[in-house]
Scaffold this motif. Structure first.
Motif, mmCIF file in Angstrom:
data_model
loop_
_atom_site.group_PDB
_atom_site.id
_atom_site.type_symbol
_atom_site.label_atom_id
_atom_site.label_comp_id
_atom_site.label_asym_id
_atom_site.label_seq_id
_atom_site.Cartn_x
_atom_site.Cartn_y
_atom_site.Cartn_z
ATOM 1 N N VAL A 1 1.169 -25.307 12.257
ATOM 2 C CA VAL A 1 1.894 -25.587 13.492
ATOM 3 C C VAL A 1 1.902 -27.084 13.737
ATOM 4 C CG1 VAL A 1 1.802 -25.311 16.003
ATOM 5 C CG2 VAL A 1 1.348 -23.351 14.504
ATOM 6 N N LEU A 2 3.044 -27.592 14.111
ATOM 7 C CA LEU A 2 3.100 -28.963 14.581
ATOM 8 C C LEU A 2 3.034 -28.897 16.110
ATOM 9 C CD1 LEU A 2 3.669 -32.001 13.836
ATOM 10 C CD2 LEU A 2 5.978 -31.510 14.635
ATOM 11 N N VAL A 3 1.962 -29.428 16.663
ATOM 12 C CA VAL A 3 1.838 -29.437 18.128
ATOM 13 C C VAL A 3 2.793 -30.499 18.668
ATOM 14 C CG1 VAL A 3 0.262 -29.803 20.068
ATOM 15 C CG2 VAL A 3 -0.555 -28.684 17.992
ATOM 16 N N GLN A 4 3.564 -30.141 19.672
ATOM 17 C CA GLN A 4 4.538 -31.093 20.199
ATOM 18 C C GLN A 4 4.236 -31.559 21.626
ATOM 19 O OE1 GLN A 4 7.704 -28.410 18.741
ATOM 20 N NE2 GLN A 4 8.692 -30.261 18.001
ATOM 21 N N ARG A 5 3.641 -30.682 22.389
ATOM 22 C CA ARG A 5 3.199 -31.057 23.746
ATOM 23 C C ARG A 5 1.847 -30.413 23.961
ATOM 24 N NH1 ARG A 5 7.119 -30.326 28.759
ATOM 25 N NH2 ARG A 5 7.348 -28.146 28.194
ATOM 26 N N GLY A 6 1.028 -31.001 24.813
ATOM 27 C CA GLY A 6 -0.241 -30.390 25.160
ATOM 28 C C GLY A 6 -1.249 -30.458 24.037
ATOM 29 N N THR A 7 -2.340 -29.756 24.200
ATOM 30 C CA THR A 7 -3.397 -29.730 23.192
ATOM 31 C C THR A 7 -3.768 -28.289 22.895
ATOM 32 O OG1 THR A 7 -4.243 -31.887 23.891
ATOM 33 C CG2 THR A 7 -5.770 -30.465 22.682
ATOM 34 N N LEU A 8 -3.711 -27.967 21.612
ATOM 35 C CA LEU A 8 -4.048 -26.613 21.161
ATOM 36 C C LEU A 8 -5.557 -26.536 20.945
ATOM 37 C CD1 LEU A 8 -2.828 -23.870 20.302
ATOM 38 C CD2 LEU A 8 -2.625 -24.782 17.990
ATOM 39 N N LYS A 9 -6.174 -25.444 21.446
ATOM 40 C CA LYS A 9 -7.629 -25.321 21.362
ATOM 41 C C LYS A 9 -8.022 -23.982 20.743
ATOM 42 C CE LYS A 9 -8.301 -27.805 25.748
ATOM 43 N NZ LYS A 9 -6.921 -27.789 26.281
ATOM 44 N N VAL A 10 -9.180 -23.995 20.109
ATOM 45 C CA VAL A 10 -9.744 -22.734 19.621
ATOM 46 C C VAL A 10 -9.963 -21.840 20.844
ATOM 47 C CG1 VAL A 10 -11.770 -21.674 18.557
ATOM 48 C CG2 VAL A 10 -10.810 -23.764 17.592
ATOM 49 N N GLY A 11 -9.575 -20.567 20.736
ATOM 50 C CA GLY A 11 -9.718 -19.631 21.857
ATOM 51 C C GLY A 11 -8.432 -19.442 22.650
ATOM 52 N N ASP A 12 -7.464 -20.367 22.468
ATOM 53 C CA ASP A 12 -6.185 -20.226 23.172
ATOM 54 C C ASP A 12 -5.472 -18.939 22.731
ATOM 55 O OD1 ASP A 12 -6.305 -22.506 24.665
ATOM 56 O OD2 ASP A 12 -5.040 -23.720 23.324
ATOM 57 N N ILE A 13 -4.727 -18.345 23.656
ATOM 58 C CA ILE A 13 -3.871 -17.217 23.276
ATOM 59 C C ILE A 13 -2.468 -17.771 23.051
ATOM 60 C CG2 ILE A 13 -2.874 -15.025 24.035
ATOM 61 C CD1 ILE A 13 -5.557 -14.657 25.559
ATOM 62 N N VAL A 14 -1.969 -17.565 21.825
ATOM 63 C CA VAL A 14 -0.697 -18.179 21.450
ATOM 64 C C VAL A 14 0.340 -17.121 21.099
ATOM 65 C CG1 VAL A 14 -1.605 -20.393 20.660
ATOM 66 C CG2 VAL A 14 -1.574 -18.468 19.076
ATOM 67 N N VAL A 15 1.601 -17.455 21.359
ATOM 68 C CA VAL A 15 2.702 -16.642 20.856
ATOM 69 C C VAL A 15 3.590 -17.542 20.000
ATOM 70 C CG1 VAL A 15 2.706 -15.072 22.824
ATOM 71 C CG2 VAL A 15 4.198 -17.052 22.860
ATOM 72 N N ALA A 16 4.140 -16.961 18.933
ATOM 73 C CA ALA A 16 5.100 -17.672 18.085
ATOM 74 C C ALA A 16 6.062 -16.617 17.580
ATOM 75 C CB ALA A 16 4.414 -18.372 16.923
ATOM 76 N N GLY A 17 7.329 -16.762 17.951
ATOM 77 C CA GLY A 17 8.304 -15.746 17.581
ATOM 78 C C GLY A 17 7.866 -14.409 18.127
ATOM 79 N N ALA A 18 7.815 -13.417 17.251
ATOM 80 C CA ALA A 18 7.454 -12.076 17.704
ATOM 81 C C ALA A 18 5.977 -11.778 17.462
ATOM 82 C CB ALA A 18 8.335 -11.055 16.994
#
Ligand code: GDP
Length: 517
Positions: A210-227
């Motif tokens: 993933v290329l992070v574009q805004r914000g900061t991605l952290k371990v433990g985050d709940i993420v969605v990508a596409g479906a």
């Protein structure tokens, strides 16, 4: 929505540029990417050079960080754009000095221009005896690329990927270009980004770069990508290090997805699992519907849709839609078509690639339409005209939000429906004929309540013989608001006289409720 909140300018901080290398086959794209990477990886670094995650970050001599997308060529670049993802800030156009401008060089120029991404020209293979960099500059002029040495604005560097000549200079030029662009992002917010590549790893499960574009991605985050969605189990850097966070322009491997997303999918952090499920369920459904529609060859053209609207006489929600790429416009129009019912439908008056122009505003005004900009903005004159004429322009960068908003707006066009609430029943015990008033029923309320101003239905032998409104409601000699079960009352009916002993009166209220799609 998922991607709706704009960041306040005081929250924005400079971020590294994201660079894609494009150019004709064999002109040295891969060699250049490898050379830059080797030159910049600190010897002995964990994972070192063996790691390939689809993107990497280096530090220019000036100290500026630069992120390179590690898949050269315009196919990947355009595929991502077609899915609505804008990843690249700068294109490095590689032209071999011994070969000059070739067909794919021209294509790369066109793609960069269409995406409005600035070009830097890297004239490669200058180590070769038959290198003719001057010729390259002249040929580029024919394609409206005017390099600095020719008095233009396009930055250029002569390099040799093979001999590692001027690689630092190239990095500094990229740094310079990104200063001009003033690239910024808010690192202090939930992360958003784009999936660069994704695979199912036998040991690690689904792995998405993933290329992070805004914000900061952290371990433990709940993420969605596409479906797909998941809880971030681990983050791995481009050098193979396990890291806890990744900020704007940082490429990172994300572990923890429940399924494998697709390159070009937008990633967002959501507040909880149920939201993640909700979003991905919706997208999975959309994906299935799209596939089904494609399979049955029913890709419903715009023309078809408009002619259908004309003949059916349904209510229309007129729209002017401008977007950055044809792919996303098609997706938007497709999704809007699906919203339509027999009663109301979106009507796309115009859809096209590019910024919102004054003539779009004029069209919208003439047709009472709303204007939607998807990853594009309005020209100054268009903005002014829209303000003057009171035309609404709405901007989106995620199709889901756009469709959701149109859906809400279209729901407003649906005729409100009425809902009946039963109040009570009464039966007629006596009929009085009163001068000036007419027939009055002496009743007993058998259940519930009878209220002044309520709607009534007269039923005789189980047949409805009249529907209307209650006229007067009296208890003894007094006008009253309501009479409850077991009590007697006098009733008259608006515009209705044919009442008999034994008739049953149903008493109910009607409420208007707004429906939604
Ligand atoms: P791509 O198809 O654009 O990715 O090109 P490659 O990086 O695969 O390079 C194609 C060929 O050109 C390979 O044989 C490279 O070794 C050679 N090459 C790449 N850069 C240079 C250079 O700067 N000088 C010389 N002499 N050869 C190069």
């Amino acid at each position: 929505g998922l991607f709706d909140v704009a960041d306040a300018s005081e929250d924005l901080e400079p971020r590294p540029p994201v660079v894609t290398i494009m150019g004709h086959v064999d002109h040295g794209k891969t060699s250049l990417l490898d050379a830059i990477r080797h030159a910049n990886v600190v010897a002995g670094e964990a994972g070192g050079i063996t790691q390939h995650i689809g993107a990497y970050q280096v530090t220019a001599p000036s100290g500026a960080k630069i992120t390179f997308i590690d898949t050269p060529g315009h196919a990947a670049f355009t595929a991502m754009r077609a899915r609505g993802a804008k990843v690249t800030d700068v294109v490095v156009l590689v032209v071999a000095a011994d070969d000059g401008v070739m067909p794919q060089t021209v294509e790369a120029i066109q793609h960069a221009k269409a995406a409005k991404v600035p070009l830097i020209v890297a004239i490669n293979k200058i180590d070769k005896p038959d290198a003719k960099p001057e010729r390259v500059r002249t040929e580029l002029l024919q394609h409206e690329v005017q390099v600095e040495t020719f008095g233009g604005e396009t930055l250029e560097v002569e390099v040799s990927a093979k001999q590692k000549t001027n690689l630092d200079k190239l990095l500094d030029v990229i740094g310079l270009q990104s200063e001009i662009l003033e690239l910024k992002a808010n690192p202090n917010r939930p992360a958003e980004g784009t999936v660069i590549e994704a695979k199912l790893d036998r040991g690690r499960g689904p792995v998405a770069t993933v290329l992070v574009q805004r914000g900061t991605l952290k371990v433990g985050d709940i993420v969605v990508a596409g479906a797909e969605w998941g809880r971030v189990r681990a983050l791995v850097s481009d050098t193979g290090k396990t890291i806890d966070t990744a900020g704007p322009s940082v490429p990172v491997e994300v572990l923890g997805f429940n399924g494998t997303p697709e390159a070009g999918d937008r990633l967002a952090v959501v507040e909880n699992e149920s939201r993640a499920r909700e979003v991905t369920d919706y997208r999975a459904r959309q994906k299935r519907e799209k596939q089904a529609a494609r399979a049955s060859g029913m890709r419903g053209s715009l023309e078809q849709m408009m002619s259908q609207l004309k003949t059916s006489g349904q209510k229309e929600f007129p729209l002017v839609i401008k977007g950055d790429v044809q792919g996303s416009i098609e997706a938007i129009v497709g999704a809007l078509e699906k919203l339509g019912t027999d009663e109301v439908a979106a009507r796309v008056l115009l859809s096209g690639v590019g910024g919102i122009t004054e003539s779009d505003v004029t069209l919208a005004e003439a047709s009472n339409a709303a204007i939607i900009g998807f990853n594009v903005r309005a020209h100054k004159e268009a903005r002014e005209a829209a303000e003057r004429l009171g035309i609404e322009i709405r901007y989106y960068n995620i199709i889901y939000d756009l469709v959701d908003d149109v859906k809400k707006a279209m729901s407003g066009l649906l005729a409100p429906t009425t809902r009946e609430t039963m109040l009570g029943n009464a039966s007629i015990l006596q009929v009085f004929n009163i001068t000036k008033v007419g027939k009055v029923a002496g009743c007993r309320v058998t259940d519930g309540v009878v209220q002044r101003g309520a709607n009534v239905r007269l039923i005789r032998d189980n047949v409805v013989i009249h529907e209307g409104k209650l006229g007067q409601l009296k208890h003894l000699k007094d006008d009253v608001r309501e009479v409850t079960s077991g009590h007697e009352c006098g009733m008259s009916f608006e515009n209705y006289q044919d009442i008999r002993v034994g008739d049953v009166i149903e008493c109910y209220r009607l409420e208007t409720v707004q429906r939604s799609l």
